[in-house]
Enzyme design. Structure first.
Site, mmCIF file in Angstrom:
data_model
loop_
_atom_site.group_PDB
_atom_site.id
_atom_site.type_symbol
_atom_site.label_atom_id
_atom_site.label_comp_id
_atom_site.label_asym_id
_atom_site.label_seq_id
_atom_site.Cartn_x
_atom_site.Cartn_y
_atom_site.Cartn_z
ATOM 1 C CB SER A 7 32.622 34.529 36.535
ATOM 2 O OG SER A 7 31.976 33.755 35.965
ATOM 3 C CG HIS A 32 29.007 37.258 35.238
ATOM 4 N ND1 HIS A 32 28.483 38.144 34.631
ATOM 5 C CD2 HIS A 32 29.326 36.182 34.593
ATOM 6 C CE1 HIS A 32 28.431 37.659 33.187
ATOM 7 N NE2 HIS A 32 28.588 36.580 33.387
ATOM 8 C CG ASP A 34 29.100 32.788 33.398
ATOM 9 O OD1 ASP A 34 28.710 33.774 32.384
ATOM 10 O OD2 ASP A 34 30.074 32.888 34.029
ATOM 11 C CG MET A 36 27.185 28.215 30.144
ATOM 12 S SD MET A 36 28.863 27.624 29.765
ATOM 13 C CE MET A 36 29.638 29.093 30.408
ATOM 14 C CG HIS A 65 26.454 35.799 30.651
ATOM 15 N ND1 HIS A 65 27.871 35.578 30.224
ATOM 16 C CD2 HIS A 65 25.831 36.125 29.325
ATOM 17 C CE1 HIS A 65 28.004 35.653 28.995
ATOM 18 N NE2 HIS A 65 26.829 36.005 28.402
ATOM 19 C CG MET A 67 26.233 32.349 27.523
ATOM 20 S SD MET A 67 27.870 31.823 28.305
ATOM 21 C CE MET A 67 27.382 32.453 30.195
ATOM 22 C CG MET A 136 30.255 37.140 24.985
ATOM 23 S SD MET A 136 30.223 36.721 26.896
ATOM 24 C CE MET A 136 31.717 35.547 27.162
ATOM 25 C CG PHE A 142 34.749 26.233 28.036
ATOM 26 C CD1 PHE A 142 34.343 24.972 28.899
ATOM 27 C CD2 PHE A 142 34.449 26.393 26.774
ATOM 28 C CE1 PHE A 142 33.747 23.880 28.090
ATOM 29 C CE2 PHE A 142 33.735 25.186 25.958
ATOM 30 C CZ PHE A 142 33.723 23.977 26.695
ATOM 31 C CG ASP A 174 31.546 37.361 30.695
ATOM 32 O OD1 ASP A 174 32.714 36.846 31.346
ATOM 33 O OD2 ASP A 174 30.600 36.960 30.523
ATOM 34 N N GLY A 176 38.618 36.484 29.999
ATOM 35 C CA GLY A 176 39.893 36.614 29.937
ATOM 36 C C GLY A 176 40.513 37.908 30.432
HETATM 37 C C1 DX5 Z 1 32.390 32.313 29.783
HETATM 38 C C2 DX5 Z 1 31.649 33.035 30.730
HETATM 39 C C3 DX5 Z 1 32.532 34.128 31.598
HETATM 40 C C4 DX5 Z 1 33.601 33.241 32.401
HETATM 41 C C5 DX5 Z 1 34.726 34.432 32.545
HETATM 42 O O1 DX5 Z 1 31.435 31.948 28.743
HETATM 43 O O2 DX5 Z 1 30.382 33.834 30.236
HETATM 44 O O3 DX5 Z 1 31.827 34.577 32.526
HETATM 45 O O4 DX5 Z 1 33.116 32.689 33.801
HETATM 46 O O5 DX5 Z 1 35.891 33.634 33.015
HETATM 47 P P1 DX5 Z 1 37.347 34.086 32.973
HETATM 48 O O6 DX5 Z 1 37.220 35.465 33.632
HETATM 49 O O7 DX5 Z 1 37.996 33.108 33.887
HETATM 50 O O8 DX5 Z 1 37.722 34.130 31.477
HETATM 51 ZN ZN ZN Z 2 29.673 35.258 31.685
#
Ligand code: DX5
Ligand code: ZN
Length: 217
Positions: A7, A32, A34, A36, A65, A67, A136, A142, A174, A176
């Site tokens: 990511s 990936h 993100d 937002m 992705h 959001m 998710m 974050f 996606d 953690g």
């Molecule tokens: C969170 C994102 C993830 C994030 C994952 O809203 O969609 O893609 O970057 O980051 P890690 O792998 O550190 O949890």
């Molecule tokens: Zn993501």
């Protein structure tokens, strides 16, 4: 073997070129990205303009992705920016079926993402049309959050639905993901592992990617 999607959110934004090059040289399959909007999620990141720049330097499949609310307004922009897969949140789509068709009509693969509180049954009626479902495993917004254990149950339920229908729809997880929990995630039925902090904050990101790649069911 797992599809590994580092990511971009956890990359070093002061020196993006170096991180993009590292991904190009690694065993990572996808990148990936993100997006937002500060409305659907409590954070703002980047949009099509930045993705278009990254596209020039990256050789990887772009897994975008979104959001954002009202994603249908920007689908074309993300196609132009170089997205290969466009994933929209079920919670943001009033006309989910229409939004999926819009993405596919522009020649992109289509994914639908589900928040931790949204049951996998929410994609039941559109599953046959989807290239991917993103479950998710943290609340979106974050990087660096802790994996929510109930995700494993959701993966198993969705895996069953996909297999029963004989579909090739991928399951992406996606949030953690670590070297410690990745195997249980794949074993539950996931196909794609997104990893932000686990890759970019590790001592040897390329080796971490290689280790994630090795994980099999
Ligand atoms: C969170 C994102 C993830 C994030 C994952 O809203 O969609 O893609 O970057 O980051 P890690 O792998 O550190 O949890
Ligand atoms: Zn993501």
């Amino acid at each position: 073997m797992a599809i590994v999607a580092p990511s971009f959110l956890s990359a070093n934004f002061l020196n993006l070129e170096a991180d993009i090059k590292m991904i190009n040289e690694s065993e990572a399959d996808w990148f990936h990205l993100d997006v937002m909007d500060g409305r659907f999620v409590p954070n703002i990141t980047f949009g099509p303009m930045i993705i278009e720049f990254i596209r020039k330097a990256s050789t990887r499949f772009f897994d975008v992705h979104l959001m954002i609310v009202e994603p249908e307004k920007y689908v074309e922009d993300f196609k132009k920016a170089g997205a290969d897969m466009l994933t929209v949140h079920e919670e943001c789509c009033v006309h989910l079926h229409r939004n999926i068709q819009q993405i596919k009509s522009l020649g992109m693969q289509a994914g639908v993402a589900l928040n931790p509180g949204t049951p996998v049954e929410a994609v039941k009626e559109v599953l046959d049309d989807l290239d991917m479902v993103l479950i998710m495993s943290v609340n979106p917004g974050f990087g660096g959050q802790k994996f929510i254990p109930n995700t494993l149950n959701k993966i198993r339920t969705l895996r069953r639905m996909i297999d029963e229908r004989g579909l090739a729809t991928k399951i992406e997880i996606d949030g953690g993901i670590t070297l410690e929990n990745a195997h249980s995630i794949i074993k539950a039925g996931a196909d794609v592992l997104v990893a932000g902090n686990t890759v970019f904050k590790s001592k040897d990101p390329k080796d971490t990617i290689a280790q994630l790649k090795k994980i099999t069911r």
